[in-house]
Design an enzyme around this catalytic site. Structure first.
Site, PDB file in Angstrom:
ATOM      1  N   ASP A   1      43.699  41.261  42.676  1.00 12.99           N
ATOM      2  CA  ASP A   1      42.464  40.360  42.657  1.00 12.99           C
ATOM      3  C   ASP A   1      41.389  41.381  43.080  1.00 12.99           C
ATOM      4  O   ASP A   1      41.475  42.301  43.873  1.00 12.99           O
ATOM      5  CB  ASP A   1      42.642  38.934  43.564  1.00 12.99           C
ATOM      6  CG  ASP A   1      43.639  38.412  43.064  1.00 12.99           C
ATOM      7  OD1 ASP A   1      43.813  37.763  41.861  1.00 12.99           O
ATOM      8  OD2 ASP A   1      44.169  37.442  44.158  1.00 12.99           O
TER       9      ASP A   1
ATOM     10  N   ASP B   1      43.133  35.030  36.015  1.00 15.17           N
ATOM     11  CA  ASP B   1      42.778  33.651  36.684  1.00 15.17           C
ATOM     12  C   ASP B   1      41.860  32.718  35.811  1.00 15.17           C
ATOM     13  O   ASP B   1      41.926  31.732  35.678  1.00 15.17           O
ATOM     14  CB  ASP B   1      42.545  33.704  38.127  1.00 15.17           C
ATOM     15  CG  ASP B   1      43.707  34.836  38.804  1.00 15.17           C
ATOM     16  OD1 ASP B   1      44.824  34.543  38.686  1.00 15.17           O
ATOM     17  OD2 ASP B   1      43.335  35.219  40.026  1.00 15.17           O
TER      18      ASP B   1
END
Length: 178
Positions: free
Chosen positions: A114, A137
Site C-alpha cells: 500500500d 484496492d
C-alpha cells in the site's frame, strides 16, 4: 461474447499491470516516511498489509492468500455466467484486476503493498488519515460499487423489457393474477 471476453481480459491484465507498476515505483522510492504531495490532503507512504481492509486479520496471511487465489477463477466464472452488458464486463474486469494485483503481492511480498495516503476531516473538525491503499484496492472498490449500482437500478428494467417471440413480435405481458 468475444468482444466482452476480450474487454474483460484487457481490463484485468492492464489494471493488474498498472497496479503492479505503481507499487514498484512507489516502493522503489524507499519511502520510510511520508512524501507529501499536497499538504494536508494527499501523500505517499509505503507499507505492507498482511491482512485485508483496514489491516483486519493480519495474523491470517495464509487464509487471505488462499481466498485471493480462489477469487480469481471465481470472478472469471461469474463473468462467464453473467448477463453480458458493457457495464458488467468493465466492473468484473476491474474487480479481477485488483484481485490479481493484490494476490501477486500476497505471493511475492510480505503483504499487500500500500502507498496511497489521503487525509480527511472528521465531523468534529479533527484531521484524520484514511488507511493506506493501492490501485488494486481502488479497482475492486470502484468495480463493486458500479456493479452494485448496475444490479440495483438497471437489472430490473432490463428484465421488464418484453422479449420478442420467434415471429419477432413482443410477447404479451401475462397478467399477474393469471
Amino acid at each position: 461474447m468475444r468482444r466482452h471476453a476480450a474487454l474483460f481480459g484487457a481490463i484485468a491484465l492492464a489494471g493488474a499491470g498498472l497496479d503492479l507498476l505503481t507499487k514498484a515505483l512507489a516502493f522503489s522510492l524507499s519511502l520510510h516516511r511520508e512524501l507529501i504531495v499536497i499538504p494536508r490532503w494527499f501523500g505517499l507512504e509505503t507499507a505492507y498489509n498482511p491482512g485485508v481492509v483496514w489491516s483486519i486479520g493480519q495474523n491470517a496471511r495464509v487464509l487471505w492468500l488462499v481466498v485471493s487465489i480462489l477469487a480469481m477463477p471465481l470472478i472469471g466464472w461469474i463473468f462467464v455466467r453473467s448477463r453480458r452488458t458493457w457495464t458488467t464486463t468493465i466492473c468484473l474486469g476491474m474487480i479481477e484486476a485488483g484481485t490479481i494485483g493484490n494476490c501477486w503481492d500476497r505471493i511475492f511480498h510480505p503483504g499487500v503493498r500500500d502507498f496511497i495516503k489521503f487525509y480527511y476531516v472528521r465531523a468534529n473538525d479533527l484531521p484524520a488519515v484514511w488507511p493506506l491503499f493501492n490501485l488494486a484496492d481502488s479497482c475492486i472498490v470502484v468495480g463493486v460499487i458500479l456493479l452494485s449500482i448496475e444490479m440495483t437500478f438497471f437489472e430490473e428494467k432490463k428484465a421488464e423489457t418484453p422479449t420478442p417471440n420467434s415471429q419477432g413480435t413482443p410477447n404479451p405481458q401475462i397478467p399477474s393474477g393469471a
